[in-house]
Design an enzyme around this catalytic site. Structure first.
Site, PDB file in Angstrom:
ATOM      1  N   CYS A  94       0.839  -1.235   0.041  1.00  0.00           N
ATOM      2  CA  CYS A  94      -0.025  -0.100  -0.037  1.00  0.00           C
ATOM      3  C   CYS A  94       0.775   1.278   0.091  1.00  0.00           C
ATOM      4  O   CYS A  94       1.614   1.505  -1.087  1.00  0.00           O
ATOM      5  CB  CYS A  94      -1.171  -0.077   1.112  1.00  0.00           C
ATOM      6  SG  CYS A  94      -2.397   0.881   0.941  1.00  0.00           S
ATOM      7  N   ARG A 129     -12.914   6.274  -2.106  1.00  0.00           N
ATOM      8  CA  ARG A 129     -11.649   5.356  -1.406  1.00  0.00           C
ATOM      9  C   ARG A 129     -11.939   3.882  -1.783  1.00  0.00           C
ATOM     10  O   ARG A 129     -13.327   3.399  -1.559  1.00  0.00           O
ATOM     11  CB  ARG A 129     -11.629   5.673  -0.220  1.00  0.00           C
ATOM     12  CG  ARG A 129     -10.489   5.132   0.522  1.00  0.00           C
ATOM     13  CD  ARG A 129     -10.607   5.906   2.046  1.00  0.00           C
ATOM     14  NE  ARG A 129      -9.094   5.154   2.742  1.00  0.00           N
ATOM     15  CZ  ARG A 129      -7.984   5.750   2.659  1.00  0.00           C
ATOM     16  NH1 ARG A 129      -7.777   6.967   2.314  1.00  0.00           N
ATOM     17  NH2 ARG A 129      -6.892   5.274   3.343  1.00  0.00           N
ATOM     18  N   HIS A 195      -3.553  -5.782   2.367  1.00  0.00           N
ATOM     19  CA  HIS A 195      -3.349  -5.948   3.581  1.00  0.00           C
ATOM     20  C   HIS A 195      -4.006  -7.444   3.802  1.00  0.00           C
ATOM     21  O   HIS A 195      -4.737  -8.017   3.234  1.00  0.00           O
ATOM     22  CB  HIS A 195      -3.993  -4.770   4.527  1.00  0.00           C
ATOM     23  CG  HIS A 195      -3.736  -3.403   4.029  1.00  0.00           C
ATOM     24  ND1 HIS A 195      -2.336  -3.159   4.603  1.00  0.00           N
ATOM     25  CD2 HIS A 195      -4.072  -2.629   3.351  1.00  0.00           C
ATOM     26  CE1 HIS A 195      -2.056  -1.716   3.968  1.00  0.00           C
ATOM     27  NE2 HIS A 195      -3.263  -1.482   3.463  1.00  0.00           N
TER      28      HIS A 195
HETATM   29  N1  GLN Z   1      -1.882   6.845   2.118  1.00  0.00           N
HETATM   30  C1  GLN Z   1      -2.176   5.880   0.925  1.00  0.00           C
HETATM   31  C2  GLN Z   1      -3.362   5.873   0.314  1.00  0.00           C
HETATM   32  O1  GLN Z   1      -4.464   6.230   0.717  1.00  0.00           O
HETATM   33  C3  GLN Z   1      -1.862   4.449   1.494  1.00  0.00           C
HETATM   34  C4  GLN Z   1      -2.904   4.123   2.217  1.00  0.00           C
HETATM   35  C5  GLN Z   1      -2.343   2.722   3.053  1.00  0.00           C
HETATM   36  O2  GLN Z   1      -1.285   2.646   3.117  1.00  0.00           O
HETATM   37  N2  GLN Z   1      -3.342   1.940   3.626  1.00  0.00           N
HETATM   38  O3  GLN Z   1      -3.599   5.662  -1.005  1.00  0.00           O
END
Ligand code: GLN
EC number: 6.3.5.13
Length: 242
Positions: A94, A129, A195
């Site tokens: 990520c 998101r 994840h």
């Molecule tokens: N900050 C990054 C995004 O929102 C990665 C998020 C994360 O590692 N879960 O894309």
């Protein structure tokens, strides 16, 4: 690395370690020990230098501000790039994945330079998101079963010609560009949005990293009953109607 020892580096646990990503280090460590390897695990905080002598480097996810700070420090340090030049293996999740690319953008629209270890560029997604379960068919070259994981990111990642996607999504967004790809890899550097921790859900990825570091094609089998149960549970939960 020597034939019997493996140096495992968990990069910046103080900045990049969301959603249980530290579990990835536990899984690699355990599965290497089960194969008789002596594992030296090093957790390197962001105020410490990155050692260049590691065999496998693991990097987790993070929120936008810690992610930017981590990228700045990794760039200034230079150790991870030197380690990869020497053949080290990197598995990044990520925020860590975005940092491996050329550039990413945070919630304030600020651009940050990445390490350029993967030919990918991340931007802010305009859509909602990307949150939820992901199922994907792994790249055929990797010889892995279906991948399962959980994504939570606003950034979306465009792949350049220098990488292959880690997987093609059946469910979820992955890279989020609408092209059906998830993650990216080339040679010894891997990035993913998954994840879970992803290596607990997909222990054969951990074995792939260990095999790469040992330069062998196979490892002695280990008891995967617990992992299989977790995989099946998560795949069923992801595919069941709400
Ligand atoms: N900050 C990054 C995004 O929102 C990665 C998020 C994360 O590692 N879960 O894309």
């Amino acid at each position: 690395m020597s034939d019997t020892s493996l140096r495992l580096v968990w990069v910046y646990p103080d900045l990049l370690s969301t959603y249980g990503d530290q579990g990835n280090a536990l899984v690699v460590e355990r599965r290497a020990r089960q194969r008789g390897l002596d594992v030296q695990r090093l957790d390197v905080r962001s105020d410490q230098p990155i050692p260049t002598s590691g065999d496998i480097y693991l990097i987790g996810g993070g929120e936008d501000r810690p992610q930017r700070l981590a990228a700045e420090r990794l760039l200034r340090d230079g150790g991870l790039n030197r380690a990869v030049d020497n053949g080290a293996i990197v598995f990044a999740v990520c925020a860590g994945y975005q940092i491996m690319g050329h550039e990413f953008v945070n919630d304030l629209g600020e651009r940050s330079a990445g390490l350029g270890l993967l030919d990918v560029t991340s931007s802010r997604g305009e859509a909602a998101r990307c949150v939820g379960d992901v199922l994907g068919d792994a790249d055929e070259y990797l010889g892995l079963p279906q991948l399962t994981g959980f994504e939570n990111h606003q950034g979306i990642t465009h792949l350049g010609p220098g990488v292959r996607p880690l997987a093609r999504v059946r469910l979820g967004n992955g890279n989020g560009t609408g092209d059906g790809t998830e993650g990216a890899w080339r040679d010894t550097v891997f990035g993913t949005y998954l994840h879970g921790p992803v290596l607990a859900r997909n222990p054969l990825i951990a074995d792939m990293l260990i095999k790469l570091s040992l330069d062998v094609n196979a490892l002695t089998p280990v008891d995967d009953t617990w992992y299989d149960a977790l995989r099946q549970e998560r795949i069923a939960a992801a595919t069941q109607p709400a």
